[in-house]
Scaffold this motif. Structure first.
Motif, mmCIF file in Angstrom:
data_model
loop_
_atom_site.group_PDB
_atom_site.id
_atom_site.type_symbol
_atom_site.label_atom_id
_atom_site.label_comp_id
_atom_site.label_asym_id
_atom_site.label_seq_id
_atom_site.Cartn_x
_atom_site.Cartn_y
_atom_site.Cartn_z
ATOM 1 N N LEU A 1 61.181 78.216 3.297
ATOM 2 C CA LEU A 1 61.953 78.548 4.488
ATOM 3 C C LEU A 1 61.308 79.727 5.219
ATOM 4 C CD1 LEU A 1 64.555 77.919 6.072
ATOM 5 C CD2 LEU A 1 65.692 79.679 4.705
ATOM 6 N N GLY A 2 60.971 79.521 6.493
ATOM 7 C CA GLY A 2 60.338 80.579 7.264
ATOM 8 C C GLY A 2 58.822 80.554 7.232
ATOM 9 N N GLY A 3 58.216 79.576 6.556
ATOM 10 C CA GLY A 3 56.766 79.457 6.543
ATOM 11 C C GLY A 3 56.127 79.984 5.272
ATOM 12 N N ALA A 4 54.898 79.528 5.014
ATOM 13 C CA ALA A 4 54.179 79.909 3.790
ATOM 14 C C ALA A 4 53.922 81.408 3.708
ATOM 15 C CB ALA A 4 52.852 79.154 3.723
ATOM 16 N N HIS A 5 53.815 82.087 4.867
ATOM 17 C CA HIS A 5 53.522 83.511 4.860
ATOM 18 C C HIS A 5 54.667 84.347 4.303
ATOM 19 C CE1 HIS A 5 55.413 82.522 8.734
ATOM 20 N NE2 HIS A 5 55.895 83.760 8.746
ATOM 21 N N ARG A 6 55.861 83.757 4.206
ATOM 22 C CA ARG A 6 57.014 84.491 3.689
ATOM 23 C C ARG A 6 57.144 84.392 2.170
ATOM 24 N NH1 ARG A 6 61.415 86.075 6.788
ATOM 25 N NH2 ARG A 6 60.979 86.121 9.016
ATOM 26 N N ASN A 7 56.526 83.397 1.582
ATOM 27 C CA ASN A 7 56.645 83.245 0.132
ATOM 28 C C ASN A 7 55.407 82.520 -0.411
ATOM 29 O OD1 ASN A 7 57.443 82.674 -2.557
ATOM 30 N ND2 ASN A 7 59.592 82.693 -1.955
ATOM 31 N N HIS A 8 54.376 83.283 -0.730
ATOM 32 C CA HIS A 8 53.126 82.702 -1.219
ATOM 33 C C HIS A 8 53.342 81.920 -2.509
ATOM 34 C CE1 HIS A 8 50.152 85.546 1.053
ATOM 35 N NE2 HIS A 8 51.146 85.147 1.815
ATOM 36 N N ARG A 9 54.109 82.496 -3.424
ATOM 37 C CA ARG A 9 54.261 81.881 -4.743
ATOM 38 C C ARG A 9 54.963 80.523 -4.655
ATOM 39 N NH1 ARG A 9 53.055 83.949 -9.382
ATOM 40 N NH2 ARG A 9 52.772 85.996 -8.420
ATOM 41 N N ARG A 10 56.016 80.440 -3.869
ATOM 42 C CA ARG A 10 56.726 79.170 -3.740
ATOM 43 C C ARG A 10 55.852 78.127 -3.049
ATOM 44 N NH1 ARG A 10 62.843 79.390 -1.811
ATOM 45 N NH2 ARG A 10 62.894 80.467 -3.834
ATOM 46 N N MET A 11 55.060 78.552 -2.057
ATOM 47 C CA MET A 11 54.159 77.625 -1.396
ATOM 48 C C MET A 11 53.113 77.109 -2.385
ATOM 49 S SD MET A 11 53.476 76.142 1.525
ATOM 50 C CE MET A 11 53.094 74.669 0.586
ATOM 51 N N ALA A 12 52.619 78.002 -3.232
ATOM 52 C CA ALA A 12 51.616 77.611 -4.228
ATOM 53 C C ALA A 12 52.190 76.598 -5.214
ATOM 54 C CB ALA A 12 51.107 78.840 -4.969
ATOM 55 N N GLN B 1 49.003 82.784 11.434
ATOM 56 C CA GLN B 1 49.672 83.994 10.970
ATOM 57 C C GLN B 1 48.790 84.735 9.952
ATOM 58 O OE1 GLN B 1 51.440 86.795 10.646
ATOM 59 N NE2 GLN B 1 53.295 85.695 11.208
ATOM 60 N N THR B 2 48.574 86.029 10.193
ATOM 61 C CA THR B 2 47.637 86.802 9.360
ATOM 62 C C THR B 2 48.077 86.884 7.902
ATOM 63 O OG1 THR B 2 48.787 88.837 10.026
ATOM 64 C CG2 THR B 2 46.818 88.204 11.283
ATOM 65 N N GLY B 3 49.372 86.794 7.651
ATOM 66 C CA GLY B 3 49.849 86.872 6.279
ATOM 67 C C GLY B 3 49.891 85.540 5.559
ATOM 68 N N ARG B 4 49.480 84.483 6.234
ATOM 69 C CA ARG B 4 49.523 83.144 5.623
ATOM 70 C C ARG B 4 48.538 83.076 4.454
ATOM 71 N NH1 ARG B 4 51.763 78.470 7.471
ATOM 72 N NH2 ARG B 4 50.829 76.510 6.770
ATOM 73 N N PRO B 5 48.943 82.474 3.320
ATOM 74 C CA PRO B 5 48.020 82.402 2.170
ATOM 75 C C PRO B 5 46.765 81.610 2.488
ATOM 76 C CG PRO B 5 50.005 81.079 1.797
ATOM 77 C CD PRO B 5 50.251 81.895 3.021
ATOM 78 N N GLN B 6 45.651 82.097 1.981
ATOM 79 C CA GLN B 6 44.355 81.473 2.197
ATOM 80 C C GLN B 6 43.799 80.954 0.873
ATOM 81 O OE1 GLN B 6 41.679 84.043 4.386
ATOM 82 N NE2 GLN B 6 43.298 84.758 5.752
ATOM 83 N N THR B 7 42.624 80.357 0.927
ATOM 84 C CA THR B 7 42.016 79.770 -0.272
ATOM 85 C C THR B 7 41.985 80.734 -1.464
ATOM 86 O OG1 THR B 7 40.693 78.165 0.983
ATOM 87 C CG2 THR B 7 39.889 78.778 -1.196
ATOM 88 N N PRO B 8 41.542 81.993 -1.318
ATOM 89 C CA PRO B 8 41.540 82.898 -2.479
ATOM 90 C C PRO B 8 42.936 83.122 -3.073
ATOM 91 C CG PRO B 8 40.161 83.778 -0.726
ATOM 92 C CD PRO B 8 40.908 82.630 -0.136
ATOM 93 N N ASP B 9 43.971 83.124 -2.232
ATOM 94 C CA ASP B 9 45.335 83.280 -2.740
ATOM 95 C C ASP B 9 45.736 82.079 -3.596
ATOM 96 O OD1 ASP B 9 45.890 85.745 -1.246
ATOM 97 O OD2 ASP B 9 45.860 84.458 0.515
#
Length: 348
Positions: free
Chosen positions: A269-280, A66-74
């Motif tokens: 919920l819904g994948g890392a691309h939906r909430n970068h901060r919570r995934m971090a 998914q293009t919006g998924r957080p990456q290393t720089p995020d």
């Protein structure tokens, strides 16, 4: 946070979210209107959980890409307190597909090595879409050796479809460089934690993946080959990538069950691309616990544990064979059947 295009199976969720946005835009403060909003939010949560708890292997690949998924720089921005990038392999150049540098997490100094794909066309071109050249793997190993020299733990973020397959990369020793990394990482005397953020493709991922603690995000995958590559070999066409994905058994649940990874980090919920901060936040908690668990281990203990960890991978197959043979040895009926099969037929 980067924007993203909903995946095909996310469209029902998107439709409900549009309805919710329309309701919120209405200037209506009646109890009935508030109840409508509440019920719609509950339905969105229920549907999202139902869809993402039952993803197939190919759908997991789509989420991982998914293009919006957080990456290393995020994650550098959201997880670490400081970061100072270190460039170059001291031989050829600086491969932007692999990012390296000194960082701090909860005030603790670490060496960070992460693969990155880029988001814009220019960034993706600079990063080779996350596919590293030999100089990228040399850069990574050089930083690991530096970390060992100064007693710093290492954190590796894996997110690549595979190593760069171009002629130039092969001429400069792509396969040799990855193999060399595997050997050297196995004996680097400092704690190593690796996390698969999205795609973990083939040797390109394994080139920075020999770690004491290997974790994978819930909707990431870690595989010996991409589904398209597998489909091309087995079915002679990439249209069978979904069948290949199912056969490869590379989802987080499969990896944990087979002992390939040590931990699955839950995604929002819904994948890392939906909430970068919570995934971090979840990733930071996992990294902190991993680093803490290896405190106090001597270099000898660390290397012995790492060796045993990778030696255990695949043992389940040998164990199954041994159990089958043992059962046969202890079963008189099985021995009788075997003897009967070996006795020549008088009528033959």
């Amino acid at each position: 946070m980067a924007t993203y295009q909903p995946l095909p199976f996310e469209r029902p969720i998107q439709e409900l979210e549009k309805q919710l946005a329309d309701l919120n835009a209405q200037e209506n403060s009646t109890p009935e209107h508030a109840e409508q909003i509440r019920q719609l939010k509950l339905e969105i949560t229920r549907l999202t959980r139902e869809i993402f708890d039952n993803l197939g292997a190919w759908e997991t690949v789509q989420v991982a890409r998914q293009t919006g998924r957080p990456q290393t720089p995020d994650y550098i921005e959201l997880v670490f307190d400081e970061f100072v990038e270190l460039h170059g392999d001291r031989a050829i150049g600086d491969d932007r597909a692999i990012l390296t540098g000194l960082a701090k997490i909860n005030g603790r100094k670490i060496m960070l090595i992460g693969q990155q794909k880029g988001r814009t066309i220019q960034e993706r071109s600079d990063c080779h879409y996350g596919c590293a050249h030999p100089e990228g793997y040399r850069k990574a190993l050089s930083r690991m050796q530096m970390a060992a020299k100064y007693g710093l733990p290492i954190i590796c973020f894996i997110d690549t479809p595979g190593a760069y397959p171009g002629i130039g990369a092969e001429e400069r020793g792509q396969a040799y460089t990855i193999a060399y990394n595997l050997r050297e990482m196995s004996r680097i005397p400092t704690p190593i934690t690796a996390v698969v953020l999205g795609e973990g493709g083939s040797g390109g991922a394994l080139g920075i993946g020999i770690a004491d603690h290997v974790a994978v995000l819930q909707h990431a995958y870690y595989s010996v080959i991409s589904p398209e590559g597998c489909a091309g070999i087995l079915w002679k066409h990439v249209k069978h990538a979904d069948k290949a994905a199912q056969a490869l058994k590379f989802t987080s649940a499969d990896l944990l069950r087979m002992g390939i990874v040590d931990e699955v980090i839950p995604e929002p919920l819904g994948g890392a691309h939906r909430n970068h901060r919570r995934m971090a936040m979840a990733l930071k908690a996992s990294l902190t616990e991993s680093l803490k668990s290896m405190d106090g281990l001597s270099k000898e203990e660390l290397l012995d544990r790492r060796y045993e960890k990778f030696r255990r991978i695949g043992v389940f197959e040998e164990t199954a064979i041994e159990e089958t043979l043992a059962a046969t040895d202890n079963d008189p009926a099985a021995d009788a059947d075997t003897d009967a099969e070996m006795t020549p037929d008088a009528n033959s």
